[in-house]
Motif scaffolding. Sequence first.
Motif, PDB file in Angstrom:
ATOM      1  N   LEU A  34       0.835  -1.206   0.000  1.00 55.11           N
ATOM      2  CA  LEU A  34       0.000   0.000   0.000  1.00 55.11           C
ATOM      3  C   LEU A  34       0.871   1.258   0.000  1.00 55.11           C
ATOM      4  O   LEU A  34       0.621   2.192  -0.762  1.00 55.11           O
ATOM      5  CB  LEU A  34      -0.936   0.006   1.218  1.00 55.11           C
ATOM      6  CG  LEU A  34      -2.220  -0.789   1.086  1.00 55.11           C
ATOM      7  CD1 LEU A  34      -2.893  -0.949   2.445  1.00 55.11           C
ATOM      8  CD2 LEU A  34      -3.171  -0.131   0.109  1.00 55.11           C
ATOM      9  N   SER A  35       1.896   1.271   0.827  1.00 56.56           N
ATOM     10  CA  SER A  35       2.794   2.417   0.906  1.00 56.56           C
ATOM     11  C   SER A  35       3.524   2.652  -0.421  1.00 56.56           C
ATOM     12  O   SER A  35       3.603   3.789  -0.908  1.00 56.56           O
ATOM     13  CB  SER A  35       3.798   2.192   2.034  1.00 56.56           C
ATOM     14  OG  SER A  35       4.716   3.237   2.096  1.00 56.56           O
ATOM     15  N   ASP A  36       4.037   1.582  -1.024  1.00 60.74           N
ATOM     16  CA  ASP A  36       4.738   1.699  -2.310  1.00 60.74           C
ATOM     17  C   ASP A  36       3.802   2.186  -3.413  1.00 60.74           C
ATOM     18  O   ASP A  36       4.193   2.981  -4.264  1.00 60.74           O
ATOM     19  CB  ASP A  36       5.355   0.360  -2.712  1.00 60.74           C
ATOM     20  CG  ASP A  36       6.514  -0.054  -1.826  1.00 60.74           C
ATOM     21  OD1 ASP A  36       7.020   0.787  -1.046  1.00 60.74           O
ATOM     22  OD2 ASP A  36       6.914  -1.235  -1.894  1.00 60.74           O
ATOM     23  N   THR A  37       2.563   1.711  -3.400  1.00 59.05           N
ATOM     24  CA  THR A  37       1.591   2.121  -4.415  1.00 59.05           C
ATOM     25  C   THR A  37       1.237   3.592  -4.262  1.00 59.05           C
ATOM     26  O   THR A  37       1.136   4.318  -5.254  1.00 59.05           O
ATOM     27  CB  THR A  37       0.329   1.248  -4.334  1.00 59.05           C
ATOM     28  OG1 THR A  37       0.713  -0.117  -4.552  1.00 59.05           O
ATOM     29  CG2 THR A  37      -0.697   1.652  -5.370  1.00 59.05           C
ATOM     30  N   LEU A  38       1.077   4.035  -3.025  1.00 59.36           N
ATOM     31  CA  LEU A  38       0.808   5.455  -2.802  1.00 59.36           C
ATOM     32  C   LEU A  38       1.967   6.317  -3.292  1.00 59.36           C
ATOM     33  O   LEU A  38       1.763   7.354  -3.925  1.00 59.36           O
ATOM     34  CB  LEU A  38       0.537   5.713  -1.316  1.00 59.36           C
ATOM     35  CG  LEU A  38      -0.841   5.289  -0.822  1.00 59.36           C
ATOM     36  CD1 LEU A  38      -0.891   5.281   0.697  1.00 59.36           C
ATOM     37  CD2 LEU A  38      -1.905   6.195  -1.395  1.00 59.36           C
ATOM     38  N   ARG A  39       3.181   5.875  -3.025  1.00 61.45           N
ATOM     39  CA  ARG A  39       4.364   6.603  -3.499  1.00 61.45           C
ATOM     40  C   ARG A  39       4.385   6.656  -5.036  1.00 61.45           C
ATOM     41  O   ARG A  39       4.659   7.688  -5.632  1.00 61.45           O
ATOM     42  CB  ARG A  39       5.630   5.943  -2.944  1.00 61.45           C
ATOM     43  CG  ARG A  39       6.873   6.752  -3.119  1.00 61.45           C
ATOM     44  CD  ARG A  39       8.115   6.191  -2.415  1.00 61.45           C
ATOM     45  NE  ARG A  39       8.122   4.774  -2.089  1.00 61.45           N
ATOM     46  CZ  ARG A  39       7.848   4.261  -0.875  1.00 61.45           C
ATOM     47  NH1 ARG A  39       7.548   5.044   0.113  1.00 61.45           N
ATOM     48  NH2 ARG A  39       7.896   2.964  -0.662  1.00 61.45           N
TER      49      ARG A  39
END
Length: 154
Positions: A34-39
């Motif tokens: 989720l964090s990588d996708t938001l980035r």
Amino acid sequence: MNILRWAGGCLWIGCGWFAGDFAAQRTRRHLNDLSDTLRLLRRIQQEITCRRTDLNQLYQTLLREGMVQEMPDITALRQLPPPASFLHPEAECFRECMAGMGRLGAVQECAQLELCIQQLEEYFRQAQQTARTTLELAHKLGLGAGLAVAILLW
């Protein structure tokens, strides 16, 4: 015979601990995805807003930088699949967002990206709340379940 019982009991306890560890790793992977996708989505939004970068060129840049993984049959941003750890609503949000890439004007694409980012941020907050409990209890519950099975089979 007694040694086999002890060994079997230890095996069940170990299996329970590893099951708890598996659950904790899966939870961490989900949060990282989720964090990588938001980035990634923020980066795409910045490139469209500030530089008006061509999406095909942007896809190649993101590949070189390692922000997206090279996959067979994927040649554009709109074809990117959601991470495997995503839950159904998260995956649908990502698919919807990426499917519209290159079909709208820059302003509309940025608005669509912003909406998707907001939804995924909400999913991320919910996942973090759930993860706190999961990460605190995963090993303990796995160990407890393994111990319970060992006692029952004793």
